[in-house]
Design an enzyme around this catalytic site. Structure first.
Site, PDB file in Angstrom:
ATOM      1  N   ASP A   1       0.875  -1.163   0.000  1.00 49.23           N
ATOM      2  CA  ASP A   1       0.000   0.000   0.000  1.00 49.23           C
ATOM      3  C   ASP A   1       0.919   1.222   0.000  1.00 49.23           C
ATOM      4  O   ASP A   1       2.117   1.102   0.285  1.00 49.23           O
ATOM      5  CB  ASP A   1      -0.878  -0.026   1.252  1.00 49.23           C
ATOM      6  CG  ASP A   1      -1.731   1.213   1.385  1.00 49.23           C
ATOM      7  OD1 ASP A   1      -2.403   1.594   0.415  1.00 49.23           O
ATOM      8  OD2 ASP A   1      -1.699   1.819   2.474  1.00 49.23           O
TER       9      ASP A   1
ATOM     10  N   ASP B   1      -0.099   4.967   1.205  1.00 51.33           N
ATOM     11  CA  ASP B   1      -0.306   5.901   2.319  1.00 51.33           C
ATOM     12  C   ASP B   1      -0.267   5.200   3.669  1.00 51.33           C
ATOM     13  O   ASP B   1      -1.025   4.255   3.928  1.00 51.33           O
ATOM     14  CB  ASP B   1      -1.649   6.612   2.148  1.00 51.33           C
ATOM     15  CG  ASP B   1      -1.678   7.478   0.897  1.00 51.33           C
ATOM     16  OD1 ASP B   1      -1.038   8.532   0.898  1.00 51.33           O
ATOM     17  OD2 ASP B   1      -2.329   7.084  -0.093  1.00 51.33           O
TER      18      ASP B   1
ATOM     19  N   GLU C   1     -14.096   6.100  -5.800  1.00 49.00           N
ATOM     20  CA  GLU C   1     -15.188   5.772  -4.886  1.00 49.00           C
ATOM     21  C   GLU C   1     -15.399   6.884  -3.859  1.00 49.00           C
ATOM     22  O   GLU C   1     -16.543   7.236  -3.533  1.00 49.00           O
ATOM     23  CB  GLU C   1     -14.894   4.463  -4.156  1.00 49.00           C
ATOM     24  CG  GLU C   1     -14.986   3.214  -5.005  1.00 49.00           C
ATOM     25  CD  GLU C   1     -14.625   1.963  -4.224  1.00 49.00           C
ATOM     26  OE1 GLU C   1     -15.450   1.043  -4.178  1.00 49.00           O
ATOM     27  OE2 GLU C   1     -13.509   1.907  -3.663  1.00 49.00           O
TER      28      GLU C   1
END
Length: 221
Positions: A11, A13, A53
């Site tokens: 990932d 962040d 999203e």
């Protein structure tokens, strides 16, 4: 931890870079420009969602008049300077990436952030060339905690999920990696301290610095 692993998926962040503090302030500034305040439940509501999203969520919940792409562009512009100039790499990243490369382990970033921000951030820190692929949740059907982005990363790297190791800093991300059939190492982050025990319970491993993977001092569940 790296035994039988052919690929490591990160990932961005809170995992590769210390950037989670950026977005709450952007939420304040962005909603403030419409005369709105940030609801207390906002961070929990959007946690793990892909960039698109989140924009869709903001537009619907706060009745933002701008189209989705404009919302995303505004956020990117607000965050770009911080990602390139202010946020640091997490402890041990600069030692760990060459270590993986030396072992012939493929690497990818699988993030909920915007591709433009990810690419700019990795290049600004001089680490982009370590990664074979950069995948975002906007490119798959569902964001985290769904496994889609990690499964897509494994597919692009030509690696079976069982031979992938994921590094994540929040519970939905850890759940995404586990749902993909991968082992997951939770990474300490100041932003997710309230989730600390849940992160340990969900993940296979836990670290505060990537140097712990190199020297074998990581926590194992």
């Amino acid at each position: 931890m790296l035994k039988d692993k052919e690929a490591v998926l990160f990932d961005l962040d809170g995992t590769l870079v210390d950037s989670m503090w950026v977005w709450p302030q952007i939420d304040v500034d962005y909603l403030g420009s419409y005369g709105l305040s940030v609801p207390e439940d906002l961070q929990n509501a959007v946690e793990g969602m892909g960039f698109t999203e989140v924009a869709e969520y903001f537009k619907k919940r706060f009745q933002i008049p701008d189209p989705i792409e404009q919302i995303k562009e505004t956020w990117q512009n607000m965050a770009m300077d911080k990602y390139c100039r202010e946020i640091p790499l997490k402890p041990g990243v600069m030692e760990f990436l060459p270590y993986l490369k030396e072992k012939g382990i493929k690497m990818a970033v699988a993030s909920s952030n915007a591709l433009e921000l990810i690419e700019a951030c990795l290049k600004a820190h001089g680490v982009r060339d370590y990664f074979h692929e950069v995948i975002t949740a906007c490119e798959v059907k569902k964001g985290k905690p769904a496994p889609d982005v990690y499964l897509e990363a494994a597919k692009r790297l030509g690696t079976e999920p069982v031979h992938c190791l994921v590094f994540e800093d929040i519970v939905p991300g850890i759940q995404a990696g586990k749902a993909a059939g991968m082992q997951v190492c939770a990474v300490h982050d100041q932003y997710s301290i309230p989730q600390e025990q849940e992160k340990r319970d969900c993940a296979d491993y836990y670290i505060s610095s990537y140097e712990q993977v190199i020297n074998g001092t990581y926590e194992e569940r």
